[in-house]
Design a protein around this motif. Structure first.
Motif, PDB file in Angstrom:
ATOM      1  N   LYS A 279       0.522  -1.575  -0.163  1.00 20.20           N
ATOM      2  CA  LYS A 279      -0.054  -0.266   0.084  1.00 20.20           C
ATOM      3  C   LYS A 279       0.176   1.224   0.202  1.00 20.20           C
ATOM      4  CE  LYS A 279      -4.090   2.311   3.055  1.00 20.20           C
ATOM      5  NZ  LYS A 279      -4.653   2.692   1.290  1.00 20.20           N
ATOM      6  N   LEU A 280       2.239   1.353   0.547  1.00 19.30           N
ATOM      7  CA  LEU A 280       2.928   2.660   0.701  1.00 19.30           C
ATOM      8  C   LEU A 280       3.477   2.944  -0.688  1.00 19.30           C
ATOM      9  CD1 LEU A 280       4.029   1.751   4.548  1.00 19.30           C
ATOM     10  CD2 LEU A 280       2.138   3.727   3.741  1.00 19.30           C
ATOM     11  N   ALA A 281       4.127   1.776  -0.642  1.00 15.43           N
ATOM     12  CA  ALA A 281       4.745   2.190  -2.163  1.00 15.43           C
ATOM     13  C   ALA A 281       4.127   1.956  -3.194  1.00 15.43           C
ATOM     14  CB  ALA A 281       5.652   0.959  -2.901  1.00 15.43           C
ATOM     15  N   LEU A 282       2.752   2.057  -3.394  1.00 16.28           N
ATOM     16  CA  LEU A 282       2.122   2.237  -4.676  1.00 16.28           C
ATOM     17  C   LEU A 282       1.269   3.701  -4.016  1.00 16.28           C
ATOM     18  CD1 LEU A 282      -0.021   1.776  -6.652  1.00 16.28           C
ATOM     19  CD2 LEU A 282      -1.890   1.066  -4.927  1.00 16.28           C
ATOM     20  N   GLU A 283       1.347   3.914  -2.716  1.00 18.68           N
ATOM     21  CA  GLU A 283       0.397   5.669  -2.961  1.00 18.68           C
ATOM     22  C   GLU A 283       1.386   6.684  -2.441  1.00 18.68           C
ATOM     23  OE1 GLU A 283      -2.406   4.800   0.912  1.00 18.68           O
ATOM     24  OE2 GLU A 283      -3.300   3.487  -1.191  1.00 18.68           O
ATOM     25  N   LYS A 284       3.009   5.833  -2.105  1.00 17.09           N
ATOM     26  CA  LYS A 284       4.181   6.768  -2.408  1.00 17.09           C
ATOM     27  C   LYS A 284       4.238   8.067  -1.372  1.00 17.09           C
ATOM     28  CE  LYS A 284       5.445   7.403  -7.001  1.00 17.09           C
ATOM     29  NZ  LYS A 284       4.345   6.255  -7.689  1.00 17.09           N
ATOM     30  N   THR A 285       2.750   7.195   0.138  1.00 13.57           N
ATOM     31  CA  THR A 285       3.112   7.465   1.495  1.00 13.57           C
ATOM     32  C   THR A 285       3.835   7.463   2.294  1.00 13.57           C
ATOM     33  OG1 THR A 285       0.736   6.005   1.298  1.00 13.57           O
ATOM     34  CG2 THR A 285       1.495   7.001   3.519  1.00 13.57           C
ATOM     35  N   ARG A 286       4.469   9.334   2.798  1.00 11.85           N
ATOM     36  CA  ARG A 286       5.308   9.529   3.665  1.00 11.85           C
ATOM     37  C   ARG A 286       5.342   8.356   4.979  1.00 11.85           C
ATOM     38  NH1 ARG A 286       5.754  13.767   2.764  1.00 11.85           N
ATOM     39  NH2 ARG A 286       7.851  14.555   2.041  1.00 11.85           N
ATOM     40  N   ILE A 287       6.532   7.940   5.265  1.00  7.25           N
ATOM     41  CA  ILE A 287       6.053   7.145   6.856  1.00  7.25           C
ATOM     42  C   ILE A 287       7.209   7.913   7.834  1.00  7.25           C
ATOM     43  CG2 ILE A 287       5.654   4.993   5.436  1.00  7.25           C
ATOM     44  CD1 ILE A 287       8.272   4.464   6.157  1.00  7.25           C
ATOM     45  N   ILE A 288       6.566   7.874   9.071  1.00  5.10           N
ATOM     46  CA  ILE A 288       7.451   7.645   9.807  1.00  5.10           C
ATOM     47  C   ILE A 288       7.641   6.238  10.831  1.00  5.10           C
ATOM     48  CG2 ILE A 288       8.067   8.860  12.114  1.00  5.10           C
ATOM     49  CD1 ILE A 288       6.540  11.211  11.675  1.00  5.10           C
ATOM     50  N   GLY A 289       8.628   5.700  11.217  1.00  2.00           N
ATOM     51  CA  GLY A 289       9.035   4.493  11.439  1.00  2.00           C
ATOM     52  C   GLY A 289       9.930   4.698  12.955  1.00  2.00           C
ATOM     53  N   PHE A 290       8.963   4.231  13.850  1.00  3.36           N
ATOM     54  CA  PHE A 290       9.646   3.997  15.054  1.00  3.36           C
ATOM     55  C   PHE A 290      11.364   3.667  15.418  1.00  3.36           C
ATOM     56  CE2 PHE A 290      10.755   3.335  19.614  1.00  3.36           C
ATOM     57  CZ  PHE A 290       9.992   4.547  20.480  1.00  3.36           C
ATOM     58  N   HIS A 291      11.428   2.741  14.506  1.00  2.91           N
ATOM     59  CA  HIS A 291      12.426   2.285  14.567  1.00  2.91           C
ATOM     60  C   HIS A 291      13.685   2.109  13.688  1.00  2.91           C
ATOM     61  CE1 HIS A 291      12.507   0.519  18.606  1.00  2.91           C
ATOM     62  NE2 HIS A 291      11.499   0.504  17.956  1.00  2.91           N
ATOM     63  N   LEU A 292      13.140   2.760  12.250  1.00  2.84           N
ATOM     64  CA  LEU A 292      13.979   3.060  11.665  1.00  2.84           C
ATOM     65  C   LEU A 292      14.778   4.329  11.436  1.00  2.84           C
ATOM     66  CD1 LEU A 292      11.126   3.553   8.265  1.00  2.84           C
ATOM     67  CD2 LEU A 292      12.711   1.836   9.063  1.00  2.84           C
ATOM     68  N   PRO A 293      15.877   4.505  10.898  1.00  2.00           N
ATOM     69  CA  PRO A 293      17.308   5.233  11.426  1.00  2.00           C
ATOM     70  C   PRO A 293      16.804   6.745  11.705  1.00  2.00           C
ATOM     71  CG  PRO A 293      18.056   3.849   9.688  1.00  2.00           C
ATOM     72  CD  PRO A 293      16.412   3.807   9.223  1.00  2.00           C
ATOM     73  N   PHE A 294      17.421   7.451  12.452  1.00  4.05           N
ATOM     74  CA  PHE A 294      16.812   9.208  12.891  1.00  4.05           C
ATOM     75  C   PHE A 294      17.191   9.796  11.905  1.00  4.05           C
ATOM     76  CE2 PHE A 294      17.615  12.818  15.151  1.00  4.05           C
ATOM     77  CZ  PHE A 294      16.464  13.268  15.460  1.00  4.05           C
ATOM     78  N   PRO A 295      15.679  10.854  11.117  1.00  5.03           N
ATOM     79  CA  PRO A 295      14.771  11.076  12.100  1.00  5.03           C
ATOM     80  C   PRO A 295      13.317  10.694  12.031  1.00  5.03           C
ATOM     81  CG  PRO A 295      15.110  12.358  10.093  1.00  5.03           C
ATOM     82  CD  PRO A 295      16.183  11.825  10.083  1.00  5.03           C
TER      83      PRO A 295
END
Length: 314
Positions: A279-295
């Motif tokens: 879904k995110l790849a299709l819609e190109k939605t911006r995300i915030i991941g709690f454990h993705l590299p800061f920020p």
């Protein structure tokens, strides 16, 4: 009592820590960057605050992944193969009326490398009393234990606290601790302790609820039974606060089918990751991941039969 004589418990604790270190001679080092504003949504702003990072044995999360393939993947990205040190990114949303914090961090009782949220608050000049809402994605230690200070007082004295009904019911159940492996039993004890302390201040919600103007709760269960991600939409733009639905910048994207040992339901966790990534790849939605590299800001891109995390460079 005059303002100059008031002393909060937090200020007292920080002062004593500084006093204890005063006898040591150490070089003056630059302060780390704990906060960085990265996104404007209409008239609102979204920024991430660093709560530090965790230090975990790689087997804790990926012990059931194919060992050789896992090591090859980690080495290809220049990562250690024995331990993982995921960042912990809290999301702060301000729309002029509300100051909303998504998750409260670890506090001082989980890991010494985490629990740094109050340093981030100091850096941006925000007092915890200014937070109007604290919204939890789920009740694992690095997300909820920081709601209490060292004196067991709620850190955010004037905030409304919000959590999904399913998440509350799961951790509130005294039988939950008996269903967890030994290494994770403290998670249940700590969650119950935190929930008991905030019981009279909690608003519970369900997936699909608009819990605040422009903030929609989305069901992303699997990591925990009541795990929620949140879509923040303002001014025709949006961002998805993922929590722990997607946790690793390489493994989760390149091999979403590998089970994550931190997931309550491994099969549901896999299904949810795949669904979200599509879904995110299709819609190109911006995300915030709690454990993705800061920020923690980025997007999902399709990469062959798998996916790729594209960090936001703005």
């Amino acid at each position: 009592m005059t303002d100059s004589l008031k002393l909060t418990r937090r200020a007292f604790a920080k002062g004593m820590a500084a006093f204890g270190a005063a006898g040591a001679i150490s070089p003056v080092l630059p302060l780390p960057a704990f906060a960085r504003e990265t996104l404007t949504l209409g008239e609102a702003t979204v920024e991430t605050l660093s709560d530090g990072h965790l230090v975990l044995p790689i087997d804790f999360q990926y012990g059931d992944a194919p060992k050789q393939e896992l090591e090859t993947l980690l080495k290809a990205h220049g990562l250690p193969t024995a331990t993982s040190e995921p960042d912990c990114n809290l999301t702060l949303f301000r729309d002029g009326e509300r100051t909303v914090l998504f998750d409260a961090g670890s506090g001082s009782r989980f890991m010494s490398s985490a629990g740094k949220a109050m340093d981030a608050f100091d850096e941006i000049g925000l007092d915890p009393s200014e937070v109007t809402h604290v919204v939890f994605t789920h009740a694992h230690p690095d997300h909820i234990w920081g709601i209490l200070d060292d004196f067991d007082d709620v850190v955010f004295p004037d905030a409304e606290l919000m959590i999904s009904s399913a998440e509350w019911d799961y951790w509130w159940d005294p039988a939950t601790v008996d269903t967890l492996p030994e290494a994770r039993k403290p998670f249940a004890v700590g969650a119950k302790r935190s929930l008991e302390a905030i019981e009279d201040r909690v608003t519970r919600f369900k997936p699909g609820d608009e819990i605040l103007p422009g903030v929609l709760a989305l069901d992303t269960n699997g990591h925990t039974p009541g795990h929620i991600s949140f879509e923040i939409a303002q001014g025709g733009d949006s961002v998805l606060v993922l929590g722990d639905a997607i946790t690793h910048a390489f493994i989760s994207f390149e091999h979403p089918q590998w089970p994550n040992g931190a997931d309550h339901d491994a099969e549901q966790g896999i299904a949810m990751r795949k669904l979200l990534l599509d879904k995110l790849a299709l819609e190109k939605t911006r995300i915030i991941g709690f454990h993705l590299p800061f920020p923690g800001f980025g997007r999902v891109a399709k990469s062959g039969t798998a996916y790729r995390y594209v960090a936001d460079t703005q």
